[in-house]
Design a protein around this motif. Structure first.
Motif, mmCIF file in Angstrom:
data_model
loop_
_atom_site.group_PDB
_atom_site.id
_atom_site.type_symbol
_atom_site.label_atom_id
_atom_site.label_comp_id
_atom_site.label_asym_id
_atom_site.label_seq_id
_atom_site.Cartn_x
_atom_site.Cartn_y
_atom_site.Cartn_z
ATOM 1 N N GLY A 179 0.812 -1.218 0.000
ATOM 2 C CA GLY A 179 0.000 0.000 0.000
ATOM 3 C C GLY A 179 0.842 1.263 0.000
ATOM 4 O O GLY A 179 0.333 2.371 0.161
ATOM 5 N N GLY A 180 2.158 1.075 -0.199
ATOM 6 C CA GLY A 180 3.105 2.186 -0.078
ATOM 7 C C GLY A 180 2.842 3.370 -1.001
ATOM 8 O O GLY A 180 3.295 4.481 -0.723
ATOM 9 N N THR A 228 3.897 -5.894 8.055
ATOM 10 C CA THR A 228 4.007 -5.318 6.705
ATOM 11 C C THR A 228 3.345 -6.279 5.723
ATOM 12 O O THR A 228 2.950 -7.394 6.091
ATOM 13 C CB THR A 228 5.486 -5.206 6.288
ATOM 14 N N PRO A 238 -1.701 -4.326 13.295
ATOM 15 C CA PRO A 238 -0.670 -3.301 13.138
ATOM 16 C C PRO A 238 0.720 -3.864 13.422
ATOM 17 O O PRO A 238 0.845 -4.953 13.959
ATOM 18 C CB PRO A 238 -1.068 -2.244 14.178
ATOM 19 N N TYR A 239 1.742 -3.097 13.086
ATOM 20 C CA TYR A 239 3.150 -3.454 13.281
ATOM 21 C C TYR A 239 3.603 -4.601 12.384
ATOM 22 O O TYR A 239 4.625 -5.222 12.640
ATOM 23 C CB TYR A 239 3.469 -3.767 14.758
ATOM 24 N N GLY A 274 -2.296 4.644 12.035
ATOM 25 C CA GLY A 274 -1.595 4.749 10.752
ATOM 26 C C GLY A 274 -1.438 3.393 10.080
ATOM 27 O O GLY A 274 -1.589 3.268 8.868
ATOM 28 N N PHE A 329 -0.404 4.936 1.459
ATOM 29 C CA PHE A 329 -0.083 5.256 2.857
ATOM 30 C C PHE A 329 0.713 4.137 3.514
ATOM 31 O O PHE A 329 0.428 2.962 3.304
ATOM 32 C CB PHE A 329 -1.369 5.502 3.661
HETATM 33 N N1 UDP Z 1 0.256 -2.930 7.414
HETATM 34 C C1 UDP Z 1 0.017 -3.391 8.709
HETATM 35 N N2 UDP Z 1 -0.196 -4.734 8.914
HETATM 36 C C2 UDP Z 1 -0.145 -5.640 7.900
HETATM 37 C C3 UDP Z 1 0.141 -5.186 6.586
HETATM 38 C C4 UDP Z 1 0.326 -3.825 6.377
HETATM 39 O O1 UDP Z 1 -0.023 -2.610 9.643
HETATM 40 O O2 UDP Z 1 -0.357 -6.827 8.149
HETATM 41 C C5 UDP Z 1 0.390 -1.476 7.141
HETATM 42 C C6 UDP Z 1 1.743 -0.899 7.498
HETATM 43 O O3 UDP Z 1 1.522 0.343 8.106
HETATM 44 C C7 UDP Z 1 2.400 -0.706 6.139
HETATM 45 C C8 UDP Z 1 1.225 -0.387 5.248
HETATM 46 O O4 UDP Z 1 0.176 -1.209 5.771
HETATM 47 O O5 UDP Z 1 3.309 0.359 6.182
HETATM 48 C C9 UDP Z 1 1.408 -0.617 3.772
HETATM 49 O O6 UDP Z 1 2.041 -1.822 3.487
HETATM 50 P P1 UDP Z 1 3.605 -1.902 3.013
HETATM 51 O O7 UDP Z 1 4.373 -0.778 3.546
HETATM 52 O O8 UDP Z 1 4.081 -3.269 3.332
HETATM 53 O O9 UDP Z 1 3.428 -1.724 1.459
HETATM 54 P P2 UDP Z 1 4.566 -1.712 0.285
HETATM 55 O O10 UDP Z 1 5.815 -1.143 0.868
HETATM 56 O O11 UDP Z 1 4.765 -3.125 -0.152
HETATM 57 O O12 UDP Z 1 3.950 -0.874 -0.786
#
Ligand code: UDP
Length: 235
Positions: free
Chosen positions: A52-53, A139, A136-137, A71, A56
């Motif tokens: 979801g980078g 990725t 949360p916490y 967040g 957010f």
């Molecule tokens: N996230 C979370 N728990 C999860 C998966 C995602 O809290 O099980 C949140 C976390 O804040 C993360 C955000 O969702 O920063 C977006 O996912 P990520 O940064 O992994 O996305 P990418 O970097 O792959 O685009």
């Protein structure tokens, strides 16, 4: 095909492509669909986790005066937006899909139920896992590792914009050398940052191989599923 059931991890950031005004580049979506369709046509069962980078990340929250946990939930919701866009694009290309989420939102997706996810895969549906693990916490890399283990995928395919794991950052150091294969132990000792530690450890402890590859190179995904050397295999 070397791999019969795969979990593909796509980054949210890559979905932004060259777009400045929107978070989702439709050209990138189209390209992903072509790659995924070629694989599906070979009968490979496909599960997908998308990040979801581009919208957010939980890590951005504090600077905005938003509580970290709040967040992280915002980040999870961001992954659902991407997952819905991807689902829609895959269906437009004639593929059957299901979106399952780690957070309940019945109007837009099914809840994640492991047995049901496996059943969807067996029926040839592409299963997208949205909203991360639902906690949360974590990725989306951790989500990819955990879901892959749960649905008994043969491998996690981590699509990136580089074609594998290098001795150092190839975008900064021209003398960086690519690894074709690596052991988990070696990757850990050399601190190669393939995934965050939680995600990496889950794969290592469960002997689930990871392949890092360039998702923007046409035909690469299929090559990898065939077992061709087109990225870095960590096992
Ligand atoms: N996230 C979370 N728990 C999860 C998966 C995602 O809290 O099980 C949140 C976390 O804040 C993360 C955000 O969702 O920063 C977006 O996912 P990520 O940064 O992994 O996305 P990418 O970097 O792959 O685009």
């Amino acid at each position: 095909m070397k791999y019969k059931r795969i979990l593909l991890k796509l980054s949210g950031e890559a979905l932004q492509g060259r777009q400045k005004n929107t978070n989702i580049d439709t050209n990138i979506l189209e390209q992903y669909c072509d790659e995924i369709k070629a694989l599906r046509e070979q009968g490979v069962e496909i599960a997908i986790v998308i990040g979801g980078g581009n919208i957010f990340r939980g890590g951005q929250a504090e600077a905005l005066g938003i509580d970290r946990v709040q967040g992280d939930y915002m980040g999870m919701l961001a992954t659902v937006i991407n997952a819905m866009a991807l689902q829609s694009a895959l269906e437009r290309h004639g593929m059957y899909t299901r979106l399952m989420a780690g957070i309940k939102m019945e109007q837009v997706c099914e809840p994640f139920i492991r047995r049901r996810a496996i059943r969807h895969l067996e029926k040839g549906r592409i299963v997208i896992f949205g909203a991360g693990i639902g906690n949360p916490y974590f990725t989306t890399d951790s989500t990819a590792s955990l879901r892959a283990i749960e649905v008994q995928a043969d491998v996690v395919l981590k699509g990136t914009r580089v074609d594998g794991v290098y001795t150092k950052d190839p975008e900064k150091y021209p003398d960086a050398v690519k690894y074709n294969t690596l052991s988990f132990q070696e990757a850990y000792e050399k601190n190669l940052n393939i995934m965050d530690m939680t995600a990496f450890t889950l794969c290592m402890e469960n002997k689930l191989p990871i392949i890092v590859f360039d998702m923007n190179q046409k035909g690469n995904l299929l090559k990898i599923a065939k077992g061709e050397n087109a990225g870095t295999l960590i096992s």
